[in-house]
Enzyme design. Structure first.
Site, PDB file in Angstrom:
ATOM      1  N   THR A  62       0.441  -1.414   0.206  1.00 34.60           N
ATOM      2  CA  THR A  62       0.076  -0.033   0.400  1.00 34.60           C
ATOM      3  C   THR A  62       1.228   1.671   0.133  1.00 34.60           C
ATOM      4  O   THR A  62       1.949   1.099  -0.466  1.00 34.60           O
ATOM      5  CB  THR A  62      -1.125   0.391   1.066  1.00 34.60           C
ATOM      6  OG1 THR A  62      -1.798   1.373   0.823  1.00 34.60           O
ATOM      7  CG2 THR A  62      -0.272  -0.288   2.743  1.00 34.60           C
ATOM      8  N   LYS A  66       3.753   1.379  -3.846  1.00 29.93           N
ATOM      9  CA  LYS A  66       2.729   0.737  -4.893  1.00 29.93           C
ATOM     10  C   LYS A  66       3.499   0.531  -6.574  1.00 29.93           C
ATOM     11  O   LYS A  66       3.556  -0.422  -7.234  1.00 29.93           O
ATOM     12  CB  LYS A  66       1.840   1.208  -5.238  1.00 29.93           C
ATOM     13  CG  LYS A  66       0.660   0.635  -4.256  1.00 29.93           C
ATOM     14  CD  LYS A  66      -1.084   0.844  -4.144  1.00 29.93           C
ATOM     15  CE  LYS A  66      -1.765   0.083  -3.397  1.00 29.93           C
ATOM     16  NZ  LYS A  66      -2.929   0.658  -3.087  1.00 29.93           N
ATOM     17  N   GLY A 129      -0.463   7.439  -5.665  1.00 31.38           N
ATOM     18  CA  GLY A 129      -0.566   6.306  -6.631  1.00 31.38           C
ATOM     19  C   GLY A 129      -1.955   5.410  -7.063  1.00 31.38           C
ATOM     20  O   GLY A 129      -1.395   4.631  -7.790  1.00 31.38           O
TER      21      GLY A 129
END
Ligand code: ATR
Length: 271
Positions: A62, A66, A129
């Protein structure tokens, strides 16, 4: 023991262990355990090595890793390759693969509600992200995508990705909004901390129940972004179902079991 991890920084807030351990118990995987671990950038290579050595059976990745995890992997699935965003690691034969289950998780969250945005106009806030995963499916079917981000340079990077899909996105200056769109998605982290506020003017969108405001944040359950939309007379949805679907698909990659998203699982996220 089969060990699974979610890695990130910060990681305390992650509810992934709650969901995966629930499913592991439900499906009789008594020899499996899923934990969270805070890591630094320099620890990423070692995590991948542990997957290669079978010390770890599966990993979720996470924020903010990523993209950063990619150089250490042997292979990417097609979605991870085009979004340059990986949230799931799994060893297949002798190779460590990176998968992106966020994109499919997002589209399931909409199709599960029979919401179809083909031919519609979409406004995306943020270029972090997860944003490429959100755009991934919409880009082929939407009529037009508008996108805004506090830091303009990052939207320009995203534009390269959408240009590859042969579709143009329109960049909106931060603080401005396009004419009423059908779907407005918050992919920024603003709202994760209670009472945080995005200061945008959505006057054009007033009293329109046809417009859906979607916040990827699910904790808190109703961010100011969603609360204001509700009071403005729009439809709202938080990121709970996307979170559950990305977890479901990762669980299936690791175990071959497609776990059920039932009321009990959904309730685990009500806190
Ligand atoms: P990153 O991709 O930068 O590692 P992220 O958590 O994936 O981080 O994404 C954070 C997103 O929330 C970004 O779009 C970020 O905008 P910037 O690119 O300008 O940083 C956005 N964001 C975070 N805090 C914000 C704030 N206070 N106001 C506006 N946007 C914010």
């Amino acid at each position: 023991m089969k060990k699974y991890l979610v890695i990130g920084n910060p990681i305390e807030h992650s509810l992934s262990p709650l969901i995966h351990n629930y499913w592991m118990k439900k499906y009789g995987l008594a020899d499996s355990i899923y934990e969270k671990k805070k890591v630094e950038q320099k620890g990423l290579e070692s995590i991948v090595k542990q997957v290669r050595n079978d010390e770890l059976k599966g990993v979720n990745v996470t924020v903010p890793f990523k993209k950063e995890i990619i150089p250490f992997l042997d292979r990417l699935d097609n979605v991870a390759l085009s979004t340059q965003s990986v949230n799931t690691l799994c060893k297949i034969k002798d190779e460590v693969w990176g998968y992106n289950t966020d994109a499919e998780g997002f589209s399931h969250s909409l199709s599960g509600k029979s919401i179809d945005y083909s031919g519609k106009n979409i406004f995306i806030l943020g270029a972090g992200g997860v944003t490429s995963s959100i755009i991934h499916n919409l880009i082929f079917t939407a009529n037009k995508i508008f996108i805004t981000n506090r830091t303009k340079k990052k939207v320009e990077q995203l534009k390269k990705f959408t240009d590859l899909a042969g579709k143009e996105i329109e960049i909106i200056d931060w603080g401005k909004t396009p004419k009423a769109c059908d779907l407005v998605i918050n992919t920024t982290s603003v709202g994760l901390i209670k009472d945080e506020n995005l200061d945008l003017d959505f006057k054009d969108y007033e009293n329109n129940k046809g417009i859906l405001f979607y916040d990827l944040i699910y904790n808190p359950e109703e961010t100011n972004f969603l609360k204001k939309a509700r009071l403005r007379g729009n439809k709202t949805m938080n990121g709970k179902m996307m979170f559950l679907h990305q977890a479901r698909i990762a669980f299936q990659i690791w175990t071959g079991i497609d776990p059920e998203i039932n009321d009990e699982v959904i309730k685990l996220l009500n806190r």
